[in-house]
Design an enzyme around this catalytic site. Structure first.
Site, PDB file in Angstrom:
ATOM      1  N   ASP A  71      47.105  40.693  64.288  1.00 13.57           N
ATOM      2  CA  ASP A  71      45.873  41.478  64.344  1.00 13.57           C
ATOM      3  C   ASP A  71      45.528  41.798  65.795  1.00 13.57           C
ATOM      4  OD1 ASP A  71      45.249  38.713  64.698  1.00 13.57           O
ATOM      5  OD2 ASP A  71      43.132  39.132  64.356  1.00 13.57           O
ATOM      6  N   ASP A 102      48.578  41.667  73.845  1.00 15.86           N
ATOM      7  CA  ASP A 102      47.937  40.615  73.043  1.00 15.86           C
ATOM      8  C   ASP A 102      48.041  40.981  71.569  1.00 15.86           C
ATOM      9  OD1 ASP A 102      46.421  38.547  72.102  1.00 15.86           O
ATOM     10  OD2 ASP A 102      44.540  39.234  72.956  1.00 15.86           O
ATOM     11  N   GLU A 131      43.239  36.213  64.134  1.00 15.00           N
ATOM     12  CA  GLU A 131      43.020  35.429  65.347  1.00 15.00           C
ATOM     13  C   GLU A 131      41.866  36.014  66.127  1.00 15.00           C
ATOM     14  OE1 GLU A 131      43.411  33.709  69.367  1.00 15.00           O
ATOM     15  OE2 GLU A 131      43.389  35.813  68.829  1.00 15.00           O
ATOM     16  N   GLU A 132      41.797  37.334  66.156  1.00 11.12           N
ATOM     17  CA  GLU A 132      40.770  38.009  66.954  1.00 11.12           C
ATOM     18  C   GLU A 132      39.422  38.065  66.230  1.00 11.12           C
ATOM     19  OE1 GLU A 132      41.431  38.494  69.883  1.00 11.12           O
ATOM     20  OE2 GLU A 132      43.443  39.282  70.223  1.00 11.12           O
ATOM     21  N   GLU A 160      50.484  33.761  73.317  1.00  7.43           N
ATOM     22  CA  GLU A 160      49.356  34.472  73.943  1.00  7.43           C
ATOM     23  C   GLU A 160      49.710  34.897  75.372  1.00  7.43           C
ATOM     24  OE1 GLU A 160      46.489  35.495  72.792  1.00  7.43           O
ATOM     25  OE2 GLU A 160      46.654  34.587  70.801  1.00  7.43           O
ATOM     26  N   HIS A 349      42.809  43.470  75.496  1.00  7.10           N
ATOM     27  CA  HIS A 349      41.500  43.883  74.948  1.00  7.10           C
ATOM     28  C   HIS A 349      40.911  45.103  75.674  1.00  7.10           C
ATOM     29  CE1 HIS A 349      40.522  39.756  72.871  1.00  7.10           C
ATOM     30  NE2 HIS A 349      41.804  40.029  72.867  1.00  7.10           N
TER      31      HIS A 349
HETATM   32 ZN   LIG Z   1      45.767  36.988  71.301  1.00  8.35          ZN
END
Ligand SMILES: [Zn+2]
Length: 380
Positions: A71, A102, A131-132, A160, A349
């Site tokens: 995700d 990521d 996860e996010e 990560e 992000h």
């Molecule tokens: Zn991540």
């Protein structure tokens, strides 16, 4: 050197699935097909609306697991991107797209590494689509289910983006824990000229926050920064100049090292709230949520394998660090020693998330060296 599975092509295939949490959009299928072609037995573990995958090749120990997530976070302003966030375009040797850092490319790099090795033992993948987001139906539940079945994982690497300035310069061997708290002080509204008829919640809240802030939680812990309590907001929202308000609220977050357990910190804050409410004609309440406990994988044979392999493959000596936010490693720590190692996190992000194609290939080489050294060291 090229791999039987091309890590860049697989990264692109994954990025082209717009799997913004909790959506999957076929991302897990792309991964499952790649793993099945390499001889992995794949199990989909769907919890709630979340797609999860546990895949394993081999039955013998040791079982080295790679963990990660398909995700991604939302793209933000699509117009602001130089290249479409889900087009996975390569421009001047740089791959653009949400998940490029990521962490879809790290998953692809590990698959490529696995495609180039044959090991005495097992390799597994624990991949979640949550996860996010809330992370309630993801790695946490997969770990619980695997533990209940008695599935043994000996060591785990989470992909990560841990590298700081240069690929390979940092491996995370621990993370601080995190607890959020919401405090409400409810008094009684009244006229400022007649305070004896009211109960002002603000002095109570100020004194309480001052006491919470005054405690030195610790001076640090084996390679960890000191634990820290941070008040993140204080809200009264009183627009009038002549009114004592009825309610004052605050929120805080504590990042704590392994010197503490989340529950103990919550108990301490609850006790302070009770003390603050003594003699006050109102109510002081606390709601707290521990989002993860702190963990540390001590330096030893496993971290030496990692650091040695990274140095050999990339020519960089990694720092073993415990800095940064939380990750799914907080759930895996109950199964086995866990570390995190992946790409340079600079654009994660962000708008224009991107990574040089050469670094995806270099990460695959590093993962391959890690796998080889791991089984040399831990296979009996
Ligand atoms: Zn991540």
């Amino acid at each position: 050197m090229s791999f039987p599975v091309d890590p860049v092509a697989l990264s692109q295939a994954l990025i082209r699935r717009p799997s913004v949490t909790p959506a999957d959009e076929g991302a897990m299928d792309v991964l499952q097909r790649a793993l099945e072609a390499l001889g992995f037995a794949c199990r989909r573990m769907k919890f709630g609306e979340i797609e999860n995958l546990y895949a394993r090749r081999g039955t013998a120990r040791p079982n080295l697991c790679f963990a990660g997530h398909t995700d991604v976070v939302p793209v933000g302003d699509v117009e602001a991107w130089a290249a479409g966030p889900f087009e996975a375009e390569v421009r001047d040797g740089v791959l653009y797209g949400r998940g490029a850092v990521d962490m879809k490319s790290a998953i692809a790099a590990f698959v490529a590494a696995v495609s180039a090795v044959d090991v005495a033992g097992s390799i597994s993948f624990l991949i979640t689509g949550d996860e996010e987001g809330l992370a309630q139906d993801g790695t946490k539940r997969v770990v619980e289910a695997l533990a209940a079945e008695g599935e043994v994982i000996d060591h785990c690497i989470v992909g990560e983006p841990t590298s700081a300035a240069r690929l390979g310069d940092m491996i995370k061997i621990g993370r601080r824990g995190s607890v959020n708290a919401w405090i409400e002080v409810e008094g009684r509204q009244g006229h400022v000229a007649y305070p004896h008829k009211a109960a002002n919640p603000i002095p109570v809240l100020i004194a309480l926050l001052a006491r919470l802030q005054a405690r030195v939680l610790d001076d640090g812990y084996e390679g960890f920064q000191p634990s820290n309590l941070e008040v993140t907001t204080v809200d009264v929202g009183n627009a009038a100049t002549n009114v004592i308000p009825a309610m004052a609220k605050a929120r805080l977050n504590i990042r704590f090292n392994p010197a503490h357990k989340g529950a103990e910190l919550v108990e301490w804050m609850e006790a302070e709230c009770r003390a603050a409410g003594e003699g006050f004609d109102g109510r002081v309440s606390l709601k707290a949520l521990v989002s993860g406990e702190a963990f540390l994988t001590r330096e030893g044979p496993f971290t030496q394998v990692l650091a040695g392999a990274v140095e050999e493959a990339l020519g960089v000596t990694p720092e073993l660090s415990t800095t940064g936010g939380t990750s799914d490693a907080r759930f895996i720590r109950s199964l086995c020693p866990v570390v995190e190692f992946g790409l340079v996190g600079a654009t994660m992000h962000a708008i224009d998330e991107r990574t040089p194609v050469a670094e995806i290939e270099a990460l695959a080489r590093a993962y391959q060296r890690i796998i080889e050294r791991y089984f040399e060291r831990f296979s009996s």
